[in-house]
Design a protein around this motif. Structure first.
Motif, mmCIF file in Angstrom:
data_model
loop_
_atom_site.group_PDB
_atom_site.id
_atom_site.type_symbol
_atom_site.label_atom_id
_atom_site.label_comp_id
_atom_site.label_asym_id
_atom_site.label_seq_id
_atom_site.Cartn_x
_atom_site.Cartn_y
_atom_site.Cartn_z
ATOM 1 N N PHE A 182 0.813 -1.215 0.000
ATOM 2 C CA PHE A 182 0.000 0.000 0.000
ATOM 3 C C PHE A 182 0.846 1.265 0.000
ATOM 4 N N GLY A 183 2.171 1.129 0.007
ATOM 5 C CA GLY A 183 3.033 2.297 -0.048
ATOM 6 C C GLY A 183 4.134 2.257 0.996
ATOM 7 N N PRO A 184 5.269 2.926 0.742
ATOM 8 C CA PRO A 184 6.408 2.891 1.666
ATOM 9 C C PRO A 184 6.190 3.686 2.946
ATOM 10 N N VAL A 185 5.261 4.627 2.942
ATOM 11 C CA VAL A 185 5.020 5.423 4.159
ATOM 12 C C VAL A 185 4.525 4.532 5.290
ATOM 13 N N LEU A 186 3.641 3.602 4.975
ATOM 14 C CA LEU A 186 3.122 2.699 5.991
ATOM 15 C C LEU A 186 4.202 1.762 6.525
ATOM 16 N N VAL A 187 5.167 1.408 5.687
ATOM 17 C CA VAL A 187 6.276 0.568 6.142
ATOM 18 C C VAL A 187 7.078 1.286 7.219
ATOM 19 N N PHE A 188 7.378 2.536 6.971
ATOM 20 C CA PHE A 188 8.162 3.309 7.943
ATOM 21 C C PHE A 188 7.378 3.517 9.232
ATOM 22 N N LEU A 189 6.107 3.864 9.121
ATOM 23 C CA LEU A 189 5.301 4.101 10.316
ATOM 24 C C LEU A 189 5.121 2.823 11.133
ATOM 25 N N CYS A 190 4.929 1.689 10.462
ATOM 26 C CA CYS A 190 4.768 0.420 11.168
ATOM 27 C C CYS A 190 6.056 0.005 11.860
ATOM 28 N N SER A 191 7.192 0.233 11.222
ATOM 29 C CA SER A 191 8.477 -0.116 11.845
ATOM 30 C C SER A 191 8.726 0.729 13.089
ATOM 31 N N ILE A 192 8.385 1.999 13.028
ATOM 32 C CA ILE A 192 8.543 2.864 14.201
ATOM 33 C C ILE A 192 7.582 2.443 15.309
ATOM 34 N N ALA A 193 6.358 2.076 14.939
ATOM 35 C CA ALA A 193 5.368 1.678 15.943
ATOM 36 C C ALA A 193 5.728 0.363 16.620
ATOM 37 N N MET A 194 6.478 -0.505 15.935
ATOM 38 C CA MET A 194 6.849 -1.787 16.518
ATOM 39 C C MET A 194 7.986 -1.681 17.519
ATOM 40 N N LEU A 195 8.743 -0.595 17.493
ATOM 41 C CA LEU A 195 9.870 -0.450 18.419
ATOM 42 C C LEU A 195 9.431 -0.429 19.880
ATOM 43 N N PRO A 196 8.413 0.359 20.274
ATOM 44 C CA PRO A 196 7.969 0.286 21.681
ATOM 45 C C PRO A 196 7.459 -1.092 22.076
ATOM 46 N N VAL A 197 6.837 -1.796 21.134
ATOM 47 C CA VAL A 197 6.358 -3.150 21.430
ATOM 48 C C VAL A 197 7.540 -4.073 21.696
ATOM 49 N N PHE A 198 8.554 -4.017 20.832
ATOM 50 C CA PHE A 198 9.748 -4.824 21.035
ATOM 51 C C PHE A 198 10.439 -4.471 22.352
ATOM 52 N N TYR A 199 10.501 -3.195 22.656
ATOM 53 C CA TYR A 199 11.195 -2.775 23.884
ATOM 54 C C TYR A 199 10.500 -3.335 25.119
ATOM 55 N N ASN A 200 9.185 -3.260 25.152
ATOM 56 C CA ASN A 200 8.451 -3.779 26.307
ATOM 57 C C ASN A 200 8.562 -5.293 26.421
#
Length: 233
Positions: free
Chosen positions: A193-211
């Motif tokens: 659906f586009g590269p913007v969503l890839v970047f936003l999803c990768s950033i959103a997954m960082l807090p999940v990984f950290y926790n």
């Protein structure tokens, strides 16, 4: 070829993966230098004592050992099956001539050429295959451990607790790597659906990984105190 339409894909997608790789490099560094600050380090520390504890009374704990290893094997089998099914589906999409290979909407940002669409599916296919490969190796080591852990222990035996612990570490490590590779494919699914969503999803997954990867301060302090006491003992 209109290179201007590729700018977002060439910038945002590699940047998203650089952020994810940088986080895991930092996680690896923290696990090596401060193992009790991460769940990976604490779990690895516990596994080193699990095999000798099970071997001390294997006749009474053989059912517990079988169930524990079975749960690990079932988890790896589930992930391996999911990865290979997704790979088969992506391979069918790549080889087909249906319109599903086309962008869903012209309003999607990024490149819409046939080359870029094929690159997205091939990249996803490669990542899922690597995840399947890691989980398959994990199942192999865990099955090997399930047989060797019940082998007779004597002075001439080459199947030592250290050897069994090493096999368990390899199996769980490959399981973890396979899971992380599988998770890294989730943002790429949005690349359709586009590269913007890839970047936003990768950033959103960082807090999940950290926790998930780091323990709270109270548990960390407790593990440090236990480690200090064991050093003085």
């Amino acid at each position: 070829m209109e290179w201007r339409s590729y700018y977002l894909d060439m910038v945002l997608v590699p940047l998203a993966y650089m952020v994810t790789v940088a986080y895991h490099v930092w996680l690896w560094h923290k696990t090596r230098t401060e193992p009790f600050s991460t769940t990976i380090g604490i779990n690895a520390h516990a596994r080193r004592f699990w095999v000798p504890a099970m071997l001390k009374d294997i006749e009474k704990k053989n059912i517990l050992v079988a169930q524990s290893l079975r749960n690990l094997i079932m988890g790896s089998t589930l992930m391996a099956t999911t990865a290979i099914l997704l790979s088969a589906g992506l391979a069918a999409v790549i080889s087909s001539t249906y319109s599903v290979k086309k962008p869903l909407d012209d309003a999607v940002y990024g490149a819409h050429s046939e080359f870029m669409v094929a690159l997205k599916y091939v990249t996803l296919l490669t990542i899922f295959l690597f995840s399947f490969f890691c989980h398959s190796l994990s199942i192999r080591f865990l099955n090997q451990l399930a047989i060797l852990i019940c082998a007779p222990q004597d002075a001439m035996s080459l199947v030592t607790p250290e050897y069994l612990t090493e096999i368990l570490e390899k199996g769980t490590f490959l399981n973890t790597v396979g899971n992380r590779i599988f998770y890294s494919a989730l943002p790429l699914l949005l690349w359709i659906f586009g590269p913007v969503l890839v970047f936003l999803c990768s950033i959103a997954m960082l807090p999940v990984f950290y926790n998930l990867d780091f323990v709270c301060g109270r548990v960390k302090a407790k593990m440090v105190v236990i480690n200090d006491k064991s050093d003085f003992a």
